[in-house]
Structure formats: structure tokens, C-alpha cells
Design a protein around this motif. Structure first.
Motif, short mmCIF file in Angstrom:
data_model
loop_
_atom_site.label_atom_id
_atom_site.label_comp_id
_atom_site.label_asym_id
_atom_site.label_seq_id
_atom_site.Cartn_x
_atom_site.Cartn_y
_atom_site.Cartn_z
N MET B 141 3.59 -4.12 0.87
CA MET B 141 2.20 -4.05 1.31
C MET B 141 1.94 -4.84 2.59
O MET B 141 0.87 -4.69 3.20
N SER B 146 2.02 1.05 5.04
CA SER B 146 2.28 1.37 3.63
C SER B 146 0.97 1.61 2.88
O SER B 146 -0.04 0.97 3.16
N SER B 147 1.03 2.53 1.95
CA SER B 147 -0.12 2.76 1.07
C SER B 147 0.41 2.85 -0.35
O SER B 147 1.62 2.90 -0.56
N PHE B 148 -0.49 2.89 -1.33
CA PHE B 148 -0.04 2.98 -2.74
C PHE B 148 0.85 4.22 -2.93
O PHE B 148 1.84 4.18 -3.63
N GLU B 149 0.44 5.30 -2.26
CA GLU B 149 1.15 6.58 -2.41
C GLU B 149 2.57 6.50 -1.84
O GLU B 149 3.53 6.94 -2.49
#
Lengths: 103, 181
Positions: B141, B146-149
Motif C-alpha cells: 500500500m 496500488s489499490s485493493f483490487e
């Protein structure tokens, strides 16, 4: 609190000291020269593996040409032979039998 | 004739198999700072810089060996994949040399909120208190892209699981940092 782009604002805030850290110019320069040096060093290995690969390709092509030539040759001879057989039987059958029938 | 055509197609395919070499200077400029922040979450600045160099060298070697396939993802993702292993190796080496049982208890850094290096060291110490999976996810993160997906995809996990891990890690981080500041 989650935002629309799949991130967490609160976490971003917590991680702020790490996010704002960046390498200095000297470190960047060191990495670049390390990568370039390694690139040049591994170039020799690359050339060797390329040569090996080229030899393999030439050998595969040679084998392919030989197999192809053998296959073509055997096909041609069998076609020619069957053609001759057909010609002989045609002469025998039509001429003689038709004359026989007339008599 | 047919044979020659097949041979030509085969040779063309083989020739196209090789990846085009990227401009390494641009790759270093693009990936280097992100990798540095990633390692800085677990190691001091000088060690983080060394590990970035190690990762970049491995990246060049793997690219040369034809292990990188651009159709499977960007070179940055590939570099982060290597960085993950480099980090684990370095942690393993570090733990082999540690003579004290619970080093994290001895390493609590003093924090001067105006000093950036202090804040980074404190955050690093806080991250080291998390579970291994939480540490890995939090380190991902740090990268703005970056993303959760994307993390869920990288770690082969459902997005919900990633979110709950990160949420738990965030709460722990907050508590640790509040107590020790």
C-alpha cells in the motif's frame, strides 16, 4: 475511510512518512551504473546462448529439409507408378475387350 | 512449397520469441524509488538502497534469461515480485544473525516528530510488529499506484480478505504509533 480509487485515506495518512521518502541522486546513479554493468556482463552469456540457439535452429531446419525431401520423393514416385499402371490397364481393357465384343 | 511455407512460419515464430530489451536507465528511474520505499518499510535506508540494487540486478538477469513475459504484466509488477523474495531472504539472513530473542522490543526508536528519518524509523518499527501477511499488504500500500483490487490480484486473494487484513493492520498500526509516540 475508503476512497473511490481502491485506497484507504487514513492508511495513506499513517504511511505518509514512508510515502514521502525518496532515494537521493547518488543512490539513483549507483543503481543505474550497477544495472548497466550487469547488463554488459550478462551480454556475453546472452551472446553464447544466442549462438547455441542459432545452431539449434539451423540443425532443426536441416533435419526438416531432409525429412521434407524424403517425403516429397517418395510421394512423387508412387504417383508416377500408379499413373503408369493405370495407363497399361486402360490400354488392355478398352482396346482388346471392345474389339472382342465387336467380333 | 507447403513445406517451405511451414518452415518460414516456424523460423519467424522462433525469432519473435525474444523480448525486446527495455531501456534500463528508464526502468531504474521508474521502479527504483518505489522499490526503495517498499524496502524502507522493513529496513534502514542504507540496507534498503542495497536491496533495491539487488532487485534491479536480478531483474536484468531474469530478463536476459527470458523469464519475463510482458504479456503477463508490466515490468514494475515483475520487479515487485522479485523484491518480495529479496525482502524475505534479507529478513531470513537478518534473523540468522540476531542473538537476542525479541529484537523488536529493544529497537523501539525515539521519535522526534520534526525529524523525517525518526518518523520513518518509528513507522518501520510499527510495521515490524504486525503479522507477516499484514506487513506484506501494508508494504504494497506504500506504492501510490496500488489499490485493493491490484493487491488482491497479486496475492491471489479475494478483495474482501485484502480489505479486512489492511483494515486490521491499520488499526494496529495506529494503536502502536499512538502508544509509542
Amino acid at each position: 475511510m475508503k476512497n473511490n480509487d481502491g485506497r484507504d485515506n487514513e492508511l495513506d495518512q499513517l504511511l505518509k512518512p514512508l510515502k514521502s521518502a525518496s532515494p537521493n541522486d547518488l543512490q539513483m546513479q549507483k543503481w543505474k551504473s550497477a544495472v548497466q554493468m550487469n547488463n554488459r556482463k550478462s551480454g556475453k552469456v546472452y551472446a553464447t546462448s544466442r549462438t547455441k540457439w542459432a545452431f539449434q535452429l539451423v540443425a532443426a531446419m536441416f533435419v526438416g529439409i531432409v525429412i521434407g525431401a524424403v517425403a516429397f520423393k517418395s510421394n512423387n514416385s508412387s504417383i508416377l507408378q500408379s499413373h503408369i499402371v493405370a495407363q497399361i490397364s486402360l490400354d488392355d481393357a478398352t482396346f482388346e475387350r471392345s474389339h472382342d465384343n465387336l467380333d | 512449397m507447403k513445406f517451405c511455407a511451414t518452415l518460414t512460419v516456424f523460423a519467424t515464430n522462433v525469432l519473435l520469441m525474444g523480448e525486446i530489451e527495455p531501456g534500463w536507465t528508464i526502468v531504474v528511474e521508474d521502479v527504483g524509488p518505489d522499490l526503495y520505499r517498499f524496502f524502507l518499510g522493513s529496513f534502514p535506508a542504507h540496507a534498503a538502497a542495497d536491496l533495491v540494487q539487488e532487485t534491479l540486478i536480478r531483474l536484468v538477469q531474469k530478463h536476459r534469461d527470458g523469464e519475463f513475459d510482458s504479456s503477463k504484466g508490466a515490468i514494475k509488477n515483475y520487479a515487485f515480485g522479485i523484491a518480495k523474495f529479496v525482502r524475505l531472504e534479507a529478513l531470513k539472513k537478518k534473523s540468522n544473525f540476531d542473538l537476542v530473542e525479541d529484537e523488536t522490543q529493544l529497537d523501539v526508536p525515539s521519535v522526534d516528530n520534526t525529524n523525517h528519518a525518526d518518523l520513518v524509523a518509528h513507522l518501520r518499527w510499527a510495521i515490524s510488529q504486525l503479522k507477516p501477511i499484514e506487513q506484506e499488504l501494508i508494504l504494497q500500500m506504500i506504492d501510490e499506484e496500488s489499490s485493493f483490487e491490484t493487491i488482491a490480484e497479486k496475492f491471489n486473494m479475494p478483495v474482501g480478505t485484502v480489505k479486512s487484513h489492511i483494515h486490521r493492520a491499520k488499526e494496529k498500526l495506529r494503536q502502536i504509533m499512538e502508544v509509542k509516540t
